[in-house]
Every structure is written in C-alpha cells, then in structure tokens.
Design an enzyme around this catalytic site. Structure first.
Site, PDB file in Angstrom:
ATOM      1  N   ASN A  42       0.842  -1.201   0.000  1.00  0.00           N
ATOM      2  CA  ASN A  42       0.000   0.000   0.000  1.00  0.00           C
ATOM      3  C   ASN A  42       0.872   1.243   0.000  1.00  0.00           C
ATOM      4  OD1 ASN A  42       0.587  -0.846   2.664  1.00  0.00           O
ATOM      5  ND2 ASN A  42      -1.152   0.224   3.516  1.00  0.00           N
ATOM      6  N   ILE A  43       0.402   2.246  -0.745  1.00  0.00           N
ATOM      7  CA  ILE A  43       1.134   3.498  -0.921  1.00  0.00           C
ATOM      8  C   ILE A  43       0.168   4.631  -0.579  1.00  0.00           C
ATOM      9  CG2 ILE A  43       2.411   4.945  -2.557  1.00  0.00           C
ATOM     10  CD1 ILE A  43       2.927   2.304  -4.185  1.00  0.00           C
ATOM     11  N   GLU A  44       0.376   5.243   0.567  1.00  0.00           N
ATOM     12  CA  GLU A  44      -0.587   6.250   1.055  1.00  0.00           C
ATOM     13  C   GLU A  44      -0.266   7.639   0.513  1.00  0.00           C
ATOM     14  OE1 GLU A  44      -0.858   5.647   5.308  1.00  0.00           O
ATOM     15  OE2 GLU A  44      -2.087   3.849   4.953  1.00  0.00           O
ATOM     16  N   CYS A  53      -4.015   0.596  -2.618  1.00  0.00           N
ATOM     17  CA  CYS A  53      -3.888  -0.628  -1.821  1.00  0.00           C
ATOM     18  C   CYS A  53      -2.799  -1.538  -2.406  1.00  0.00           C
ATOM     19  CB  CYS A  53      -5.192  -1.403  -1.823  1.00  0.00           C
ATOM     20  SG  CYS A  53      -6.519  -0.642  -0.888  1.00  0.00           S
ATOM     21  N   GLU A  55      -2.969  -4.681  -3.113  1.00  0.00           N
ATOM     22  CA  GLU A  55      -3.464  -5.583  -4.157  1.00  0.00           C
ATOM     23  C   GLU A  55      -3.477  -4.877  -5.507  1.00  0.00           C
ATOM     24  OE1 GLU A  55      -4.702  -4.794  -1.233  1.00  0.00           O
ATOM     25  OE2 GLU A  55      -6.123  -6.260  -0.474  1.00  0.00           O
ATOM     26  N   CYS A  91     -10.165  -4.951   0.182  1.00  0.00           N
ATOM     27  CA  CYS A  91     -11.268  -3.973   0.177  1.00  0.00           C
ATOM     28  C   CYS A  91     -12.123  -4.160  -1.086  1.00  0.00           C
ATOM     29  CB  CYS A  91     -10.723  -2.553   0.261  1.00  0.00           C
ATOM     30  SG  CYS A  91     -10.189  -1.873  -1.317  1.00  0.00           S
TER      31      CYS A  91
HETATM   32  N1  THU Z   1      -5.299  -1.404   2.497  1.00  0.00           N
HETATM   33  C1  THU Z   1      -4.741  -2.218   1.542  1.00  0.00           C
HETATM   34  O1  THU Z   1      -3.608  -2.011   1.105  1.00  0.00           O
HETATM   35  N2  THU Z   1      -5.490  -3.254   1.078  1.00  0.00           N
HETATM   36  C2  THU Z   1      -6.753  -3.547   1.491  1.00  0.00           C
HETATM   37  O2  THU Z   1      -7.424  -4.371   0.896  1.00  0.00           O
HETATM   38  C3  THU Z   1      -7.292  -2.855   2.675  1.00  0.00           C
HETATM   39  C4  THU Z   1      -6.629  -1.572   3.020  1.00  0.00           C
HETATM   40  C5  THU Z   1      -4.493  -0.278   2.990  1.00  0.00           C
HETATM   41  C6  THU Z   1      -5.010   1.071   2.568  1.00  0.00           C
HETATM   42  C7  THU Z   1      -4.444   1.962   3.648  1.00  0.00           C
HETATM   43  O3  THU Z   1      -3.129   2.345   3.273  1.00  0.00           O
HETATM   44  C8  THU Z   1      -4.362   1.070   4.871  1.00  0.00           C
HETATM   45  O4  THU Z   1      -4.494  -0.272   4.402  1.00  0.00           O
HETATM   46  C9  THU Z   1      -5.433   1.334   5.895  1.00  0.00           C
HETATM   47  O5  THU Z   1      -6.690   1.299   5.333  1.00  0.00           O
END
Ligand code: THU
Length: 138
Positions: A42-44, A53, A55, A91
């Site tokens: 995940n890259i915020e 996300c 995936e 998600c």
């Molecule tokens: N996140 C994912 O990378 N994959 C998911 O399916 C659920 C959520 C990440 C997004 C965000 O950076 C962190 O988890 C918290 O929601």
C-alpha cells in the site's frame, strides 16, 4: 507455488509499504498462471483518497508488464511493527479490480487465517454477483 509460499512473498512485499498516515502495512503477491509473481504494497497519500492498496499495486504492475492471466493472490496486513498473523481481507475496490482480470470461479484469494494457516477463497466468494467485463459482453 503453495499458498504458504505465496503468503511469505506477500510478507516480504509488505516491507515496502509507504504508510505515514494509517501505519497499517499491507503486502500482496500476485501469481500469474505461468508462475510469475508480482509484488505490491500500500502506498498512502497526504490527501488520503489517492492511496493505493497493496493488491492494486500488484495488479497494476502486472498489467503494465503485459500479464492478463492470473492464478491467485496472497494478502497480509497488520499495523506497523506487528507480525501479520490475522486475516486481512481485500477492500471492495480491490475486489472489483480483480473482477476485471480474473475469472470469479478460478481466481483465488489467499489470506493468513486466525489459526496461522492459509485460508483460501474464490473471487466469487469474496464478490458475489460481481459486475465484470462479461456484463458488457466482453
Ligand atoms: N489497504 C490495503 O492495502 N489493502 C486492502 O485491501 C485494505 C486496506 C491499505 C489502505 C491503507 O493504506 C491502509 O491499508 C489502511 O486502510
């Protein structure tokens, strides 16, 4: 490649996560039908919404590389500094991206179960009655 081996690849991918806001780190390992693995984290983003996300990072890398045939994806997630032991389900947006490229009955989603063993679901189990290319006749 066993589910346990693919989960291990996802754990390594998780080490690349960029998570200065949630501090929740996710890793994914996407296996193609020909046996190649694409890793994602995940890259915020400071604006939150543009966060990608793990995936989708894996899928987009693979699709860019020309891949179209996918076998399964392993996903692990946990707060920074913790071991990813519990189940981290994808998600809804990521399930929809899987629906674009994967057959819902053959593509599998591998998660680490509460008991430490791998749990496996089909995409159809995770996204029943999903909308995909077939709905548009594609
Ligand atoms: N996140 C994912 O990378 N994959 C998911 O399916 C659920 C959520 C990440 C997004 C965000 O950076 C962190 O988890 C918290 O929601």
């Amino acid at each position: 490649m066993t589910n346990e081996e693919l989960l291990q690849e996802a754990k390594e991918a998780r080490l690349h996560a960029y998570t200065p806001y949630s501090h929740f780190q996710v890793g994914a390992a996407l296996l193609t039908k020909e046996g190649r693995i694409y890793h994602g984290c995940n890259i915020e983003n400071a604006a939150y919404g543009p966060t990608n996300c793990a995936e989708r990072t894996a899928f987009f890398k693979a699709v860019y590389a020309g891949e179209r045939e996918f076998d399964k994806i392993a996903i692990v997630g946990a707060p920074e500094g913790e071991e990813p032991v519990g189940m981290c389900a994808p998600c809804g947006v990521c399930r929809q991206v899987m629906m674009e490229f994967c057959h819902p009955d053959t593509f599998r989603i591998v998660l680490s179960g509460e008991n430490g063993e791998a749990a496996e679901f089909t995409l159809r189990e995770m996204l029943p009655y999903g909308f995909g290319p077939a709905n548009l006749g594609k």
